[in-house]
Design an enzyme around this catalytic site. Structure first.
Site, mmCIF file in Angstrom:
data_model
loop_
_atom_site.group_PDB
_atom_site.id
_atom_site.type_symbol
_atom_site.label_atom_id
_atom_site.label_comp_id
_atom_site.label_asym_id
_atom_site.label_seq_id
_atom_site.Cartn_x
_atom_site.Cartn_y
_atom_site.Cartn_z
ATOM 1 N N LYS A 196 0.825 -1.263 0.082
ATOM 2 C CA LYS A 196 0.033 0.099 -0.112
ATOM 3 C C LYS A 196 0.933 1.126 0.085
ATOM 4 C CE LYS A 196 -4.388 0.475 2.538
ATOM 5 N NZ LYS A 196 -4.924 0.927 3.770
HETATM 6 C C1 E4P Z 1 -8.159 1.547 4.143
HETATM 7 O O1 E4P Z 1 -7.534 0.882 3.299
HETATM 8 C C2 E4P Z 1 -7.965 2.431 5.235
HETATM 9 O O2 E4P Z 1 -7.299 1.670 5.995
HETATM 10 C C3 E4P Z 1 -9.247 2.610 6.060
HETATM 11 O O3 E4P Z 1 -10.392 2.164 5.263
HETATM 12 C C4 E4P Z 1 -9.267 4.131 6.592
HETATM 13 O O4 E4P Z 1 -10.499 4.306 7.119
HETATM 14 P P1 E4P Z 1 -10.760 5.410 8.256
HETATM 15 O O5 E4P Z 1 -11.067 6.668 7.553
HETATM 16 O O6 E4P Z 1 -11.753 5.075 8.965
HETATM 17 O O7 E4P Z 1 -9.638 5.457 9.179
#
Ligand code: E4P
Length: 218
Positions: free
Chosen positions: A83
């Site tokens: 990522k």
């Molecule tokens: C996705 O890959 C992220 O880890 C995640 O969905 C972020 O979510 P949040 O905005 O609730 O922290």
């Protein structure tokens, strides 16, 4: 639509993997911090529990360090999706890792223009954050609709739209209605997806009536 869980909690992932409903996992640095566990160990363990992509995020923001971290993460297991943030350095890392066959999830996407760049960089996934857009009074699902429409114009692009920052069941339903390829869902929202008071009430009545029949299926 593929169904990922958005957590670094190995026990929660193990439990969900047992249901057969889980297609992958996404982790981010904030989720790692919550577990208090060594990140690389957790990624290795999760990759064994789940056959599908496990998104593990780089920590660096500069290309030279990011590419080293990306290679380190990719070496953990074949199902690691590295990522990277949607920045110039992140997309450069994405292009290089994609060219050698590593899945890359480009995260922190907040505009259709950014999503176009992620596809051009060869990302396996682009992660628009719907909940964080909703938080600033911008409909996150409008972005999903727009990215799905744009990607549909280019059948040669293989990037999948991964709906992230999901906050409630209606986000999941809207993602499916719009044809998003993947949704990553926090464990709490997964529990909410299962739940319906009429299911509970109906089941209680069936169980009670079955007991009254005095029969057994086995
Ligand atoms: C996705 O890959 C992220 O880890 C995640 O969905 C972020 O979510 P949040 O905005 O609730 O922290």
């Amino acid at each position: 639509m593929k169904f990922f869980v958005d957590t670094a909690d190995v026990e929660v992932i193990r439990d969900l993997a047992d249901t057969g409903l889980l297609d992958g996992v996404t982790i981010n640095p904030s989720l790692v911090m919550k577990t208090g566990r060594p990140f690389l160990d957790a990624v290795a363990e999760i990759c064994e529990l789940v056959d599908g992509p496990v998104s593990a995020e780089v920590a660096a923001t500069d290309y030279p360090t990011m590419i080293k971290e990306a290679r380190r993460l990719a070496s953990i297991a074949d199902n690691v999706a590295v990522k990277v943030p949607l920045t110039r350095d992140g997309l450069r890392t994405c292009r290089e890792m994609s060219e050698v066959g590593t899945m890359v999830n480009v995260t922190l996407c907040f505009s259709a223009a950014q999503a176009i760049l992620a596809a051009k960089a060869g990302a396996a996934f682009v992660s628009p954050f719907v909940g964080r857009l909703d938080d600033v009074a911008t409909d996150g699902m409008d972005l999903i609709e727009s990215v799905v429409d744009i990607y549909d114009n280019y059948p040669g692009w293989s990037t999948e739209v991964l709906v992230a920052s999901v906050r409630h069941p209606l986000h999941v339903v809207a993602a499916a209605s719009l044809g998003a390829h993947v949704v990553t869902v926090p464990p709490k929202v997964i529990e909410q997806l299962f739940a319906h008071p009429l299911t509970d009430k109906g089941l209680a009545a069936f169980v009670a009536d079955w007991e009254r029949t005095g029969q057994s299926i086995l």
